[in-house]
Write a protein that holds these residues in place. Structure first.
Motif, PDB file in Angstrom:
ATOM      1  N   SER A  54       0.832  -1.207   0.000  1.00 52.77           N
ATOM      2  CA  SER A  54       0.000   0.000   0.000  1.00 52.77           C
ATOM      3  C   SER A  54       0.861   1.249   0.000  1.00 52.77           C
ATOM      4  N   TRP A  55       1.863   1.289   0.858  1.00 56.02           N
ATOM      5  CA  TRP A  55       2.770   2.440   0.917  1.00 56.02           C
ATOM      6  C   TRP A  55       3.482   2.626  -0.420  1.00 56.02           C
ATOM      7  N   PHE A  56       3.973   1.550  -1.001  1.00 59.69           N
ATOM      8  CA  PHE A  56       4.699   1.637  -2.264  1.00 59.69           C
ATOM      9  C   PHE A  56       3.815   2.194  -3.366  1.00 59.69           C
ATOM     10  N   LEU A  57       2.599   1.707  -3.471  1.00 59.90           N
ATOM     11  CA  LEU A  57       1.693   2.182  -4.520  1.00 59.90           C
ATOM     12  C   LEU A  57       1.324   3.642  -4.327  1.00 59.90           C
ATOM     13  N   ILE A  58       1.131   4.071  -3.103  1.00 63.81           N
ATOM     14  CA  ILE A  58       0.793   5.468  -2.834  1.00 63.81           C
ATOM     15  C   ILE A  58       1.994   6.363  -3.087  1.00 63.81           C
ATOM     16  N   SER A  59       3.186   5.951  -2.667  1.00 62.32           N
ATOM     17  CA  SER A  59       4.359   6.811  -2.784  1.00 62.32           C
ATOM     18  C   SER A  59       4.858   6.926  -4.217  1.00 62.32           C
ATOM     19  N   THR A  60       4.588   5.951  -5.076  1.00 61.24           N
ATOM     20  CA  THR A  60       5.083   6.026  -6.444  1.00 61.24           C
ATOM     21  C   THR A  60       4.109   6.719  -7.385  1.00 61.24           C
ATOM     22  N   SER A  61       2.876   6.928  -6.963  1.00 60.86           N
ATOM     23  CA  SER A  61       1.951   7.644  -7.829  1.00 60.86           C
ATOM     24  C   SER A  61       2.170   9.135  -7.627  1.00 60.86           C
ATOM     25  N   SER A  62       2.174   9.886  -8.718  1.00 55.67           N
ATOM     26  CA  SER A  62       2.427  11.307  -8.589  1.00 55.67           C
ATOM     27  C   SER A  62       1.131  12.091  -8.725  1.00 55.67           C
ATOM     28  N   THR A  63       1.126  13.243  -8.122  1.00 57.39           N
ATOM     29  CA  THR A  63      -0.036  14.114  -8.154  1.00 57.39           C
ATOM     30  C   THR A  63      -0.021  14.939  -9.437  1.00 57.39           C
ATOM     31  N   PRO A  64      -1.149  15.542  -9.799  1.00 58.66           N
ATOM     32  CA  PRO A  64      -1.147  16.427 -10.968  1.00 58.66           C
ATOM     33  C   PRO A  64      -0.116  17.550 -10.841  1.00 58.66           C
ATOM     34  N   ASN A  65       0.096  18.084  -9.637  1.00 59.48           N
ATOM     35  CA  ASN A  65       1.108  19.128  -9.454  1.00 59.48           C
ATOM     36  C   ASN A  65       2.512  18.591  -9.733  1.00 59.48           C
ATOM     37  N   GLN A  66       2.813  17.397  -9.223  1.00 57.30           N
ATOM     38  CA  GLN A  66       4.122  16.802  -9.486  1.00 57.30           C
ATOM     39  C   GLN A  66       4.303  16.546 -10.978  1.00 57.30           C
ATOM     40  N   GLN A  67       3.246  16.078 -11.629  1.00 60.61           N
ATOM     41  CA  GLN A  67       3.326  15.824 -13.068  1.00 60.61           C
ATOM     42  C   GLN A  67       3.562  17.123 -13.833  1.00 60.61           C
ATOM     43  N   ALA A  68       2.893  18.208 -13.432  1.00 64.46           N
ATOM     44  CA  ALA A  68       3.078  19.499 -14.100  1.00 64.46           C
ATOM     45  C   ALA A  68       4.510  19.993 -13.936  1.00 64.46           C
ATOM     46  N   THR A  69       5.055  19.857 -12.735  1.00 67.88           N
ATOM     47  CA  THR A  69       6.439  20.286 -12.504  1.00 67.88           C
ATOM     48  C   THR A  69       7.409  19.396 -13.261  1.00 67.88           C
ATOM     49  N   GLN A  70       7.152  18.090 -13.288  1.00 65.98           N
ATOM     50  CA  GLN A  70       8.023  17.184 -14.049  1.00 65.98           C
ATOM     51  C   GLN A  70       8.044  17.576 -15.523  1.00 65.98           C
ATOM     52  N   LYS A  71       6.890  17.974 -16.043  1.00 67.78           N
ATOM     53  CA  LYS A  71       6.816  18.405 -17.437  1.00 67.78           C
ATOM     54  C   LYS A  71       7.684  19.656 -17.642  1.00 67.78           C
ATOM     55  N   LEU A  72       7.614  20.612 -16.703  1.00 67.23           N
ATOM     56  CA  LEU A  72       8.465  21.811 -16.796  1.00 67.23           C
ATOM     57  C   LEU A  72       9.944  21.436 -16.793  1.00 67.23           C
ATOM     58  N   VAL A  73      10.321  20.515 -15.934  1.00 70.55           N
ATOM     59  CA  VAL A  73      11.717  20.086 -15.856  1.00 70.55           C
ATOM     60  C   VAL A  73      12.151  19.442 -17.175  1.00 70.55           C
ATOM     61  N   GLN A  74      11.277  18.653 -17.793  1.00 71.54           N
ATOM     62  CA  GLN A  74      11.604  18.054 -19.096  1.00 71.54           C
ATOM     63  C   GLN A  74      11.856  19.142 -20.135  1.00 71.54           C
ATOM     64  N   TRP A  75      11.016  20.177 -20.136  1.00 71.71           N
ATOM     65  CA  TRP A  75      11.214  21.284 -21.079  1.00 71.71           C
ATOM     66  C   TRP A  75      12.486  22.056 -20.752  1.00 71.71           C
ATOM     67  N   GLN A  76      12.760  22.260 -19.480  1.00 72.46           N
ATOM     68  CA  GLN A  76      13.996  22.936 -19.073  1.00 72.46           C
ATOM     69  C   GLN A  76      15.210  22.188 -19.633  1.00 72.46           C
ATOM     70  N   GLU A  77      15.203  20.881 -19.520  1.00 74.13           N
ATOM     71  CA  GLU A  77      16.318  20.074 -20.024  1.00 74.13           C
ATOM     72  C   GLU A  77      16.496  20.247 -21.528  1.00 74.13           C
ATOM     73  N   ILE A  78      15.394  20.349 -22.274  1.00 75.22           N
ATOM     74  CA  ILE A  78      15.497  20.530 -23.729  1.00 75.22           C
ATOM     75  C   ILE A  78      16.021  21.925 -24.055  1.00 75.22           C
ATOM     76  N   PHE A  79      15.540  22.955 -23.356  1.00 75.60           N
ATOM     77  CA  PHE A  79      16.070  24.302 -23.567  1.00 75.60           C
ATOM     78  C   PHE A  79      17.573  24.333 -23.285  1.00 75.60           C
ATOM     79  N   GLU A  80      17.997  23.665 -22.208  1.00 72.78           N
ATOM     80  CA  GLU A  80      19.428  23.645 -21.875  1.00 72.78           C
ATOM     81  C   GLU A  80      20.230  22.847 -22.905  1.00 72.78           C
ATOM     82  N   LYS A  81      19.639  21.796 -23.437  1.00 73.99           N
ATOM     83  CA  LYS A  81      20.299  21.031 -24.504  1.00 73.99           C
ATOM     84  C   LYS A  81      20.469  21.920 -25.736  1.00 73.99           C
TER      85      LYS A  81
END
Length: 174
Positions: A32-59
């Protein structure tokens, strides 16, 4: 006089059953803990998307010694934004006059696609605002998205409407 014989469990068998039950309960708790801790929230997903774009801009910056040159203004990062004002696919305030169009953002996406495959998908809309999007201004390139509640690190809050919509940013300096 009739005697009924009762079978009694040996104390070692009782201990084994208790330990087995505790192991099963522990395994279920861990799962139960593992399944809850590995699922990300919409906010985490939005920030992860920003980080992916940041990496491409830096590339892109690494390959060209500069960020992609674009006129001051806003640009949608990615495709698949909702149809909003003007009957076009828009980011930012997609159904208001302050939107940016996915179509007008194609030159920026094309420049970034020259160095890497672009992230897919858009962030969850929050109170009529959807990202990710980029804002070119004198400070540099602001990578922005909408989040529901406080911003997730490394993105930082730059604005909120007092009703749950937070605009979160990763700033790229020129």
């Amino acid at each position: 006089m009739s005697t009924t014989s009762r079978t009694r469990l040996h104390p070692a068998a009782i201990v084994s059953l208790v330990i087995g039950g505790l192991i099963i309960i522990g395994a279920l708790a861990f799962l139960s803990w593992f399944l809850i801790s590995t699922s990300s929230t919409p906010n985490q997903q939005a920030t992860q998307k920003l980080v992916q774009w940041q990496e491409i801009f830096e590339k892109y910056r690494s390959a060209h010694d500069t960020l992609p040159e674009m006129p001051a203004g806003g640009y949608c990062l990615g495709t698949g934004f909702p149809i909003g004002a003007g009957g076009t696919a828009n980011c930012r305030d997609y159904d208001a006059e302050t939107h940016y169009t996915e179509e007008a953002s194609a030159p920026l996406r094309d420049a970034l696609a020259s160095v890497s495959e672009l992230p897919q998908g858009v962030s969850a809309a929050v109170r009529g605002t959807v990202g990710p999007y980029a804002l070119y201004d004198d400070a540099g390139v602001r990578l922005l998205t909408a989040e529901d509640g406080t911003c997730e690190a490394p993105a930082v809050e730059v604005w909120n409407d007092g009703g749950g919509l937070f605009i979160c940013q990763i700033l790229l300096t020129r």
